[in-house]
Design an enzyme around this catalytic site. Structure first.
Site, PDB file in Angstrom:
ATOM      1  N   GLN A 210       0.814  -1.219   0.000  1.00  0.00           N
ATOM      2  CA  GLN A 210       0.000   0.000   0.000  1.00  0.00           C
ATOM      3  C   GLN A 210       0.848   1.270   0.000  1.00  0.00           C
ATOM      4  OE1 GLN A 210      -2.598  -1.471   3.436  1.00  0.00           O
ATOM      5  NE2 GLN A 210      -4.020  -0.235   2.227  1.00  0.00           N
TER       6      GLN A 210
ATOM      7  N   HIS B 205      -7.177  -9.130   6.460  1.00  0.00           N
ATOM      8  CA  HIS B 205      -7.134  -8.075   5.440  1.00  0.00           C
ATOM      9  C   HIS B 205      -5.693  -7.811   4.996  1.00  0.00           C
ATOM     10  CE1 HIS B 205      -8.912  -4.110   3.875  1.00  0.00           C
ATOM     11  NE2 HIS B 205      -7.617  -3.905   3.778  1.00  0.00           N
ATOM     12  N   GLU B 206      -4.769  -7.765   5.958  1.00  0.00           N
ATOM     13  CA  GLU B 206      -3.371  -7.451   5.611  1.00  0.00           C
ATOM     14  C   GLU B 206      -2.675  -8.627   4.921  1.00  0.00           C
ATOM     15  OE1 GLU B 206      -2.873  -4.415   5.673  1.00  0.00           O
ATOM     16  OE2 GLU B 206      -4.496  -3.910   7.047  1.00  0.00           O
TER      17      GLU B 206
HETATM   18 ZN    ZN Z   1      -6.489  -2.421   2.894  1.00  0.00          ZN
END
Ligand code: ZN
Length: 173
Positions: A51, A130-131
């Protein structure tokens, strides 16, 4: 410590399977520090290295008990099912219910390369799942049911056209 720019939906780095962390050095510690600061600034409760444009298997999270770092995270056990609204710093403004495991055991390494095991329930379990998805190149949009996935794709098209997103509950499809 700088705040790093967060890569957004459509950036190819978010779709790549990230490579393992192999060097547990000062550069890795600096990246982890910068990611924690970026996550807190956003604000968010989790952030994965892709990200911030780094395709390596490093994640940080903070569910209110202080920041944690996990390198090479993997889900060893996932139990139960729970649906809750979820969002992503790389898909800003969009929140949808996602069904995930309620309790997880995650394994990985700390910043010295030592093996660690983390057990989490509810929000922590959700963040870890999620990660781990992020370092595998998977976005939460891919975990949505058909109806919410259609809503998300419509909202993302609107965002590209410069239309302000509405909360999913206000959308009629
Ligand atoms: Zn995310």
């Amino acid at each position: 410590m700088p705040i790093l720019p967060i890569r957004k939906w459509g950036d190819p780095v978010l779709r790549e399977a990230a490579r393992p962390v192999e060097r547990f050095d000062a550069a890795l510690r600096r990246l982890a520090d910068d990611m924690i600061e970026t996550m807190h600034d956003a604000p968010g409760v989790g952030l994965a290295a892709p990200q911030v444009g780094r395709s390596i298997r490093l994640v940080v999270f903070d569910v209110g008990e202080g920041p944690e770092v996990l390198a090479n995270p993997a889900l060893a056990e996932v139990d139960g099912r729970e649906e809750a609204e979820e969002g992503c710093l790389s898909v800003p403004g969009l929140y949808y219910p996602v069904r995930r495991g309620m309790r997880v055991t995650a394994t990985g390494q700390d910043l010295r390369g030592e093996p660690v095991t983390i057990q989490g329930e509810d929000l922590l379990a959700r963040v870890l799942q999620h990660e781990v998805d992020h370092v595998n190149g998977v976005l939460f949009l891919e975990r949505l049911d058909e109806e919410h996935r259609r809503a998300a794709m419509g909202a993302l098209r609107d965002l590209e056209l410069g239309v302000t997103p509405e909360k999913p509950g206000t959308q009629t499809l």
